[in-house]
Design a protein around this motif. Structure first.
Motif, PDB file in Angstrom:
ATOM      1  N   ARG A 149      18.641  20.073 -27.159  1.00 56.21           N
ATOM      2  CA  ARG A 149      18.754  19.332 -28.421  1.00 56.21           C
ATOM      3  C   ARG A 149      20.184  19.423 -28.951  1.00 56.21           C
ATOM      4  NH1 ARG A 149      13.823  18.136 -30.841  1.00 56.21           N
ATOM      5  NH2 ARG A 149      14.667  18.268 -32.968  1.00 56.21           N
ATOM      6  N   PHE A 184      10.414  28.024 -36.569  1.00 56.86           N
ATOM      7  CA  PHE A 184      10.130  27.803 -35.145  1.00 56.86           C
ATOM      8  C   PHE A 184       9.360  28.993 -34.568  1.00 56.86           C
ATOM      9  CE2 PHE A 184      14.288  25.156 -34.681  1.00 56.86           C
ATOM     10  CZ  PHE A 184      13.723  24.115 -35.381  1.00 56.86           C
ATOM     11  N   ILE A 234       7.542  28.056 -31.161  1.00 57.05           N
ATOM     12  CA  ILE A 234       8.563  27.286 -30.451  1.00 57.05           C
ATOM     13  C   ILE A 234       9.619  28.266 -29.968  1.00 57.05           C
ATOM     14  CG2 ILE A 234      10.384  25.565 -30.727  1.00 57.05           C
ATOM     15  CD1 ILE A 234       8.521  24.085 -32.654  1.00 57.05           C
ATOM     16  N   TRP A 294       6.663  19.245 -32.615  1.00 56.87           N
ATOM     17  CA  TRP A 294       7.704  18.919 -33.590  1.00 56.87           C
ATOM     18  C   TRP A 294       7.097  18.182 -34.784  1.00 56.87           C
ATOM     19  CZ3 TRP A 294      11.522  21.890 -33.354  1.00 56.87           C
ATOM     20  CH2 TRP A 294      12.210  22.200 -32.189  1.00 56.87           C
ATOM     21  N   SER A 324      17.830  14.468 -27.922  1.00 54.91           N
ATOM     22  CA  SER A 324      17.036  15.413 -27.151  1.00 54.91           C
ATOM     23  C   SER A 324      16.925  14.913 -25.714  1.00 54.91           C
ATOM     24  CB  SER A 324      15.653  15.529 -27.786  1.00 54.91           C
ATOM     25  OG  SER A 324      14.858  16.419 -27.072  1.00 54.91           O
TER      26      SER A 324
END
Length: 110
Positions: free
Chosen positions: A9, A33, A38, A69, A97
């Motif tokens: 990203r 996250f 994540i 996301w 991304s």
């Protein structure tokens, strides 16, 4: 060798807001996250462009990054943090991304 998919990203930060971005990531994004499971890998600066930052996310092959996301973006604490950081104007101008899959057949050649 892992079968995980790597998401690379890249964030383009608003001019003059790099310190705000770094603080926002440290105090809001990374803990968020982590709570969501994540898995963030490494971060990179772009020496020729200080308002661009890149980082990696590791996804299992059966995970749905878009769904993760989207769910994270709707979390009330995240919405609140994003509203606060963008109150003086947008912090992030763009996000790109790219997904990378492992090539085990090439590992011995690198």
């Amino acid at each position: 060798m892992t079968d995980d998919i790597i998401e690379f990203r890249t964030y383009r930060i608003a001019e003059g807001r790099r310190a705000d971005f770094d603080e926002h990531f440290q105090t809001n994004a990374l803990p968020h996250f982590e709570r969501m499971g994540i898995r963030i890998g490494a971060f990179w600066d772009h020496p020729d462009d200080p308002e661009t930052v890149s980082y990696t996310v590791r996804w299992a092959p059966d995970e749905d990054p878009a769904a993760r996301w989207a769910a994270g973006a709707q979390s009330p604490p995240w919405v609140e943090a994003k509203e606060r950081v963008n109150a003086v104007g947008p912090l992030v101008l763009s996000i790109t991304s790219v997904f990378l899959a492992p090539r085990p057949d090439m590992i011995d050649r690198v």
